[in-house]
Design an enzyme around this catalytic site. Structure first.
Site, PDB file in Angstrom:
ATOM      1  N   GLU A 180     -44.957  37.115 -23.466  1.00 40.50           N
ATOM      2  CA  GLU A 180     -45.650  37.679 -24.623  1.00 40.50           C
ATOM      3  C   GLU A 180     -45.001  38.969 -25.128  1.00 40.50           C
ATOM      4  OE1 GLU A 180     -49.949  36.826 -24.145  1.00 40.50           O
ATOM      5  OE2 GLU A 180     -50.201  38.801 -25.042  1.00 40.50           O
ATOM      6  N   ASP A 181     -44.635  39.855 -24.229  1.00 40.96           N
ATOM      7  CA  ASP A 181     -44.165  41.188 -24.653  1.00 40.96           C
ATOM      8  C   ASP A 181     -42.647  41.321 -24.677  1.00 40.96           C
ATOM      9  OD1 ASP A 181     -46.780  41.920 -24.855  1.00 40.96           O
ATOM     10  OD2 ASP A 181     -46.850  42.998 -22.944  1.00 40.96           O
TER      11      ASP A 181
END
Ligand code: ZN
Length: 180
Positions: free
Chosen positions: A62-63
Site C-alpha cells: 500500500e505505501d
C-alpha cells in the site's frame, strides 16, 4: 531458530522498504516504529510466524508499492497472500475503501484478522498520543468510531487483542473528553 531468523529478516526488510517514510503525527516517528508495534502485538497474541512476518510487511504494498510477487519470492506465497488480504485497493475512492474494510473484515483468514486487529490498536494509540497533523478532534473521533466498526468484524480471533483494542479506544475517549 529458522522462524526467528525469518522474523528478524522481515524486520530488517521492513526497515529498509519504509526507510524514508514517517508517521503523520507532529513528532514524525519513523514508520518502522508502527510496523514493530503491530508485529509485537501479533506475536503477543500467539500469531504464527507467517502472521508476524506479514505484520512487518503489512503496509509494503500500500505505501511503498512493493509488488506482492517480491514478497512471495523473498518470503513465501502465504506471507504475500496475508499482506494482500490487509491491503486496500487504492484505485477505489477513500470512502469506498473504508466501507470495504468494514464489509470484508469478518471474511478474512485468521492471520489477516490478527494483523488487522493489531494495526487498528496501533493506529488508535497513535491518534491518541500523536494525531496526524491537521486532524480535527471530530476527524479523530470519526476515525476511532470507524476502527471500532472494522474490529467488530474481527471478533473471536484473539481475546487478548480485543481487550487491547478496547483499552486503546477507552483511553482515546478519556483524552478526547467524551465518556466511552
Ligand atoms: Zn499499518
Amino acid at each position: 531458530m529458522t522462524d526467528q531468523i525469518t522474523i528478524l529478516r522481515a524486520a530488517d526488510t521492513a526497515a529498509r522498504w519504509h526507510a524514508a517514510q514517517r508517521r503523520k503525527g507532529a513528532t514524525a516517528e519513523p514508520y518502522v516504529n508502527h510496523l514493530i508495534e503491530v508485529a509485537h502485538l501479533v506475536a503477543a497474541a500467539g500469531g504464527e510466524p507467517d502472521a508476524i512476518v506479514a505484520a512487518f510487511l503489512h503496509d509494503a504494498i500500500e505505501d511503498q508499492k512493493i509488488p506482492a510477487a517480491v514478497i512471495a519470492a523473498d518470503f513465501s506465497a502465504n506471507v504475500a497472500a496475508i499482506v494482500l488480504e490487509v491491503t486496500d485497493d487504492k484505485s477505489l475512492p477513500k470512502e469506498t475503501r473504508k466501507a470495504e474494510q468494514v464489509l470484508t473484515a469478518a471474511h478474512k483468514s485468521r492471520p489477516a484478522k490478527l494483523v488487522k486487529l493489531a494495526d487498528k490498536i496501533a493506529n488508535v494509540r497513535s491518534v491518541t498520543r500523536d494525531p496526524p497533523e491537521g486532524w480535527s478532534v471530530e476527524r479523530q473521533r470519526a476515525y476511532v468510531t470507524w476502527s471500532g466498526e472494522v474490529v467488530a468484524g474481527l471478533q473471536g480471533v484473539s481475546p487478548f487483542l480485543e481487550a487491547e483494542f478496547a483499552i486503546a479506544v477507552a483511553t482515546f475517549w478519556e483524552a478526547s473528553g467524551r465518556p466511552a
